[in-house]
Every structure is written in C-alpha cells, then in structure tokens.
Scaffold this active site. Structure first.
Site, PDB file in Angstrom:
ATOM      1  N   TYR A 230       0.817  -1.210   0.000  1.00 43.14           N
ATOM      2  CA  TYR A 230       0.000   0.000   0.000  1.00 43.14           C
ATOM      3  C   TYR A 230       0.857   1.269   0.000  1.00 43.14           C
ATOM      4  O   TYR A 230       0.605   2.183  -0.802  1.00 43.14           O
ATOM      5  CB  TYR A 230      -0.959  -0.016   1.190  1.00 43.14           C
ATOM      6  CG  TYR A 230      -2.007   1.050   1.119  1.00 43.14           C
ATOM      7  CD1 TYR A 230      -3.084   0.935   0.240  1.00 43.14           C
ATOM      8  CD2 TYR A 230      -1.921   2.206   1.894  1.00 43.14           C
ATOM      9  CE1 TYR A 230      -4.049   1.925   0.148  1.00 43.14           C
ATOM     10  CE2 TYR A 230      -2.876   3.188   1.812  1.00 43.14           C
ATOM     11  CZ  TYR A 230      -3.938   3.047   0.934  1.00 43.14           C
ATOM     12  OH  TYR A 230      -4.883   4.038   0.844  1.00 43.14           O
TER      13      TYR A 230
ATOM     14  N   GLU B 195       1.915   6.477  -7.104  1.00 42.34           N
ATOM     15  CA  GLU B 195       0.942   7.497  -7.500  1.00 42.34           C
ATOM     16  C   GLU B 195       1.553   8.896  -7.357  1.00 42.34           C
ATOM     17  O   GLU B 195       1.358   9.762  -8.230  1.00 42.34           O
ATOM     18  CB  GLU B 195      -0.316   7.379  -6.641  1.00 42.34           C
ATOM     19  CG  GLU B 195      -1.120   6.113  -6.879  1.00 42.34           C
ATOM     20  CD  GLU B 195      -2.298   5.986  -5.919  1.00 42.34           C
ATOM     21  OE1 GLU B 195      -2.843   7.040  -5.517  1.00 42.34           O
ATOM     22  OE2 GLU B 195      -2.673   4.849  -5.568  1.00 42.34           O
TER      23      GLU B 195
END
Length: 362
Positions: A286, A293
């Site tokens: 994660y 991103e």
C-alpha cells in the site's frame, strides 16, 4: 504378575440432562474412553497421584446413559460429559450403593436438585426469549440476491486484476525492462474497466450492503481514479512512463488477495492463509502504491505546466490563471493524508483479524 491398576481421582456433578466427570490427570496421552452396557471404561497415560503411569477405572451408571461420551483434554485435567437418556435427577452416580474410593463430588460444579431445576428453567426461558427476538427481526427477502451480487462483483474484479497481473508478469519475463514502457497500452483498458466498476464499492458502502467505512472507500477509489483517468488518461506523454508499470503492479497484487477474501466471506468461508495475506500484504504494497501514484503526479506537473491543460483562466480585469499543476501540488498533500487514513484503517483491521484474542475471565 501385574500389580493392581492405578485409579485417578475422579470428581463428578450432574444436571438433569448431563453428567460431568473431571479426571485428575495432567499431560494425558492416548485416552481410551468408551461406554458399553451402561459402564464407562477409562484408560489413559498421564501424570496423577502416583506419578506418570497408566490409569484406569470403570463406572457402572445408576440409570441408562447415551453411549457416546464427549471428552475434552486440558493440560491439567480431563473432562468427560455424558448425556442421560432421560432427563431426571439421580440420587447417586453409580449403580452400587457404596461410593468408590476414587470418586468424589465436584464442588466447583455441584448443584442440588432445586438449584439445577432453576438453572434449567433459566436456560429454557433464555432460549424462548431468543426465539422471540429472532422472530421479531424481519427477514430480508433480498438476502440471497445481495449475496449473489457481491459474489459476482468480487469474482469479476478478481478475474480482471488477475488478467492485469498475469499479463504484466509474462511481458516482464519476455521483454524485460522494455515492458515498462507499454504497460498502459497493453493493460490500460482492463484497468479502466476494473476501476470504473470499483465505483460500485462506494454505492455498496453507502446503502449498507457492506460494512466498509464510506470515508476510506471514497479516499482509495477517488485517489486511484484521479491518477488513472485525469493524469494518465489525458496525457499521452505519461502513458509510456515506467512508473505506470509499478503503480499498476502494486494495485493488482493487493487486489489478488482482497477480492477472493471478500468473495469467500460472502459464503461464510475463511481460509487462514488468505486471511493472513489479505491483512499483511498491504503493509509493503500500500505505501509503495501510494509512492508510485505520487511519483506519477510529480512527473506530470511539468507537462501540465507546459501545456496549460485543465488550467482555469479568470476573466479580466483580474487576468489570473489558476494552473492545474498548482492544484496537483496541493493534491500531493491530500494524497499523503489519504494514504495515512487508509493505513490506519487497515492496521486497525489487521489487529482485529490477526491480533491476539482476549481471553474471557471466568
């Protein structure tokens, strides 16, 4: 000649429907417990009053019992539960009037007949009250339809992300680093499909179809879709960046464990290795996905600044233009906050599912 058999200390108690025997043996091994002709036969290796030996005894019950005793072995003792064939109160345990020397009442569980009747009555009232409460709860006529929908949704998402993962992995082994540059062109359409379908998760949480918190669901799906549709979808220059490969790869690996876990949960199945992976794999993946991103957004800022795409020009006399690249810099802060919120949520879930269970105090 063999010496007399050793007998352990046995404590007993009763209720109207059951008999309880507590055998004072620790570290019991290979217990052999049977009931034949209304006689309980016991033989086991364990540590008792005479040390570590083989202990055995027999008890002929006063009245008929069921021939299938239930045995539970603990480190300090062995507990046997025997069902009576008829619900009544016995004046003693054994058929013989004289109590065997190894047998004694279990005062920890002992009740006289009136107390036992009261306990039985309370249990029956509790059972009746529970049935009344359950009968008042309205049955959901769409229960099976909802379950079927959730199973199909999770199955489709699992197949979609599996296709992305397998496609990227095969291309990586065949093309090596060259596969980094065409990830979007080979898997982008499937990622569009999966992430568009993921919007249903917001609706599922909103209408209470699943118990996922709405805030964390919106943060995760909005964050991914913003990068996918706004940044990558509008800039062809970004679609060939190597960071796209890593971002898609981290996304797909996480979902390979998440969607099968939810799909099995819909039908009441828990597979412990999958549960562990579901609540553990996100720990490295994660943050890495969030980092990918962020890198993607940072690399897109100069392109948006140069092209002026999505920038908002205010009318004269202000003559001011709000650069979209500036909004992306603000979004980077929001992205960090979103990663932190979801990280805390996932960590809390992990403690609930994989943390040590609290023992109830007796």
């Amino acid at each position: 000649m063999a010496g007399p058999s050793l007998r352990p200390h046995v404590h007993w108690a009763q209720r109207h429907r059951e008999l309880y025997l507590r055998v004072e043996l620790s570290d019991v091994q290979n217990p052999d417990i049977t009931i034949a002709d209304n006689v309980l036969h016991f033989k086991a290796q364990g540590h008792g009053a005479k040390g570590d030996n083989i202990y055995e005894f027999q008890i002929e019950f006063l009245e008929p019992v069921e021939p299938k005793p239930v045995c539970r072995v603990t480190q300090r003792q062995l507990n046997i539960t025997v069902q009576k064939k008829e619900s009544n109160w016995w004046e003693r345990l054994t058929k013989q009037e004289k109590r065997p020397l190894f047998l004694a009442p279990d005062f920890d569980r002992w009740l006289d007949e009136s107390d036992a009747e009261m306990e039985l009555k309370e249990k029956e009232e509790e059972k009746i009250n529970k049935m009344k409460i359950e009968s008042r709860v309205p049955k959901d006529p769409f229960k099976h339809l909802k379950k079927g929908y959730l199973i199909m949704y999770n199955l489709v998402q699992f197949l979609g992300f599996s296709w992305i993962f397998v496609n990227m992995t095969v291309r990586l082994f065949i093309l090596g680093k060259d596969s980094f540059y065409d990830t979007f062109h080979t898997t982008g359409d499937m990622m569009y499909f999966c992430q568009t379908l993921a919007l249903m998760e917001i609706m599922n949480s909103l209408i209470g179809l699943v118990r996922s918190p709405l805030r964390t669901t919106v943060v995760q799906i909005f964050g991914r879709n913003f990068v996918l549709f706004v940044v990558l979808g509008s800039l062809e220059e970004m679609q060939s960046k190597p960071v796209v490969f890593f971002m898609f790869y981290f996304w797909s690996i996480i979902e390979l464990f998440r969607y099968p876990y939810y799909m099995l949960s819909c039908i009441g199945i828990e597979w412990k290795p999958l549960t562990w992976l579901r609540y553990t794999a996100w720990i490295p993946l994660y943050p890495l996905g969030g980092l990918a991103e962020a890198v993607c957004i940072v690399q897109s800022i100069p392109i948006f600044s140069e092209t002026g795409k999505f920038s908002l020009g205010l009318p004269n006399p202000l003559n001011v233009t709000i650069q979209f690249s500036f909004l992306l810099q603000i979004y980077l802060v929001a992205l960090s906050l979103g990663v932190y919120i979801n990280f805390c949520h996932l960590y809390k879930q992990r403690k609930q599912h994989l943390g040590p269970k609290k023992r109830k105090m007796k």
